[in-house]
Design an enzyme around this catalytic site. Structure first.
Site, PDB file in Angstrom:
ATOM      1  N   GLU A 242       0.730  -1.331   0.111  1.00 46.70           N
ATOM      2  CA  GLU A 242       0.067   0.044  -0.010  1.00 46.70           C
ATOM      3  C   GLU A 242       0.780   1.410  -0.038  1.00 46.70           C
ATOM      4  OE1 GLU A 242      -3.035  -0.415   3.137  1.00 46.70           O
ATOM      5  OE2 GLU A 242      -4.153  -1.995   1.739  1.00 46.70           O
ATOM      6  N   GLU A 337      -4.994  -8.682  -1.368  1.00 48.83           N
ATOM      7  CA  GLU A 337      -5.284  -8.728   0.029  1.00 48.83           C
ATOM      8  C   GLU A 337      -6.518  -8.053  -0.062  1.00 48.83           C
ATOM      9  OE1 GLU A 337      -2.839  -5.926   2.807  1.00 48.83           O
ATOM     10  OE2 GLU A 337      -4.769  -5.235   3.179  1.00 48.83           O
TER      11      GLU A 337
END
Length: 484
Positions: A242, A337
């Site tokens: 991220e 994810e």
């Protein structure tokens, strides 16, 4: 005429005989012939989970036989001649927190659980792909990297690099998993570089200083080499989890241009020099910014080192995967994810994740689909200060002898149990509320995963090779159908 008693008896006997013949003949005329029951051979196995949890990954009784009897139900037509991407696998992230709670199980319970998760028996779900963190994620009890030193010091030769903080946790558990499935694929991702490499002395946010790009590339090389020395092969890495979210603990920001520079000028060349074959997968963040991986892939030098792009779906639409694939079809797509929340509803999460994470990612070219955390305790711990407090594991470990299976377990199991690595996605049409995706396995089996995204039960046909079976799914239910 006088009838003697003897003749009278003869007449009565004859009359009775005629009546019996008459009755027998009449009865024979009205009794239908005995028809043997029609036996329908079972061609298709059907595994079901319902949103109300009344049925959980249960093989359904009864026979589903292919036929050609017309009906008016909608069709899902499976076409094995229409082939798409090859599948690497389905699974979870084995966080440091997951390892710590699973390792709290007693030896017998732990061994049985690992066989259930990673084995191939009738009672196993065949997880074939796992993600791990390079250093800590936010679902460790505290943040760390593999080269943490005193403030103000540097370690340019990485002499103090050590895997020891994970040795008794993730590493020990990985070795047990590899003993069950030596072919499981492992993706490794850092949440942060060592603090001495960053532009701020904090695990939360900050950037990698450009003067440390080269040593950070060597950090990845050393990690992969030392994991290999432990008997653990890393199949792929992403440079940063991220990279556009700097508020997690740990976390680190990295723009698309920065990641392009890091890959093409440092990480890629370092892997090449060290003969590292692990794949480099770019991005590893949300579907709302497909331009990030496209920026990296648009750079010819970076493109040469990049295997593909990885996505999450906390923002954006799953179709972003196809956008990137269409722009760069020679590079792979991964879905790495998505978490289920402690505040979520089993039925709602089952529907949404099957539609988007499993079916959606597969229909948009992903080679894998991973849910987030494998396991935590009943308080949704461990996590770092500022880490995710509502991430629900696929498993809740309650004690040394007790665990429960949560919705993410079934989300993955409906695919992983039936679609092994090496399977190929094949053609199938979306019809009304029936979200679906189909596969051809290496053994030649066909697998169709269907989620009824509508508000009512639906009868439908699964059509293959000119024949079909008729089945039904309640609203929100998920079915996996398999046949040879």
């Amino acid at each position: 005429m006088t009838v003697t008693m003897k003749n009278r008896n003869k007449i009565l006997i004859a009359l009775v005989f005629v009546l019996e013949l008459s009755c027998s003949s009449s009865n024979d005329a009205v009794v239908p012939p005995v028809v043997p029951p029609v036996t329908v051979a079972n061609d298709v196995d059907f595994w079901l989970t319902k949103g109300d949890q009344s049925v959980l990954l249960a093989k359904q009784p009864g026979n589903l036989g292919f036929n050609t009897i017309p009906n008016s139900y909608p069709n899902i037509e499976v076409n094995a001649d229409q082939k798409y991407q090859t599948i690497d696998g389905f699974g979870y992230t084995l966080t440091g927190g997951s390892a710590s709670v699973i390792n709290q199980l007693n030896a017998t319970k732990k061994a049985a659980l690992l066989q259930e998760l990673f084995g191939t028996s009738e009672t196993a779900i065949g997880v074939s792909y796992i993600r791990i963190s390079i250093g800590a994620s936010d679902l460790n009890s505290e943040p760390f990297t593999y080269d943490d030193i005193a403030v103000g010091d540097t370690d340019l030769d990485l002499a103090k690099f050590s895997l020891d903080k994970d040795r008794n946790g993730v590493l020990a558990l990985l070795k047990q998993i590899l003993a069950i499935n030596p072919k499981i694929l492992i993706l490794a991702t850092p949440w942060s570089a060592p603090l001495w490499m960053k532009d701020k002395n904090s695990f939360v946010g900050g950037k990698l200083q450009t003067k440390y790009y080269e040593v950070y590339a060597k950090y990845f090389v050393k990690y992969i080499q030392q994991m290999k020395a432990e008997g653990i092969t890393i199949d792929a890495i992403t440079p940063q989890n991220e990279p556009l979210h700097g508020g997690n603990n740990p976390s680190m920001e990295m723009s698309a241009l920065e990641q392009t520079d890091f890959i093409k000028n440092h990480l890629g060349p370092a892997f090449k020099t060290a003969n590292i074959t692990a794949k480099i997968i770019a991005y590893d963040h949300n579907c709302d910014n497909p331009n990030y991986p496209k920026t990296i892939l648009a750079d010819a030098a970076a493109y040469a080192f990049v295997d593909g792009s990885a996505f999450h779906l906390y923002a954006g639409d799953i179709s972003a995967l196809s956008e990137v694939y269409t722009a760069y079809p020679a590079r792979n797509i991964y879905f790495t994810e998505q978490f289920t929340a402690s505040t979520g509803d089993f039925g709602g999460d089952l529907k949404w994740h099957l539609k988007n994470v499993i079916i959606g990612s597969m229909r948009n070219w992903s080679k894998n689909a991973l849910e987030w955390n494998l396991a935590n305790n009943a308080a949704f711990e461990p996590h770092t200060a500022g880490g995710c407090t509502t991430c629900k594991g696929a498993l809740t470990i309650n004690s040394a002898e007790s665990f429960q299976r949560n919705v993410a377990y079934y989300i993955i199991a409906h695919a992983s149990k039936f679609v092994p690595a090496g399977s190929v996605r094949i053609g199938s049409n979306i019809n009304g509320s029936l979200q679906n995706v189909a596969f051809l396995t290496p053994s030649g089996s066909k697998v169709l995963l269907v989620e009824n995204d509508g508000s009512g039960s639906v009868n439908f046909n699964i059509k293959f090779d000119g024949k079909w079976i008729t089945t039904s799914l309640d609203a929100g239910a998920v079915g996996t159908y398999t046949w040879k």
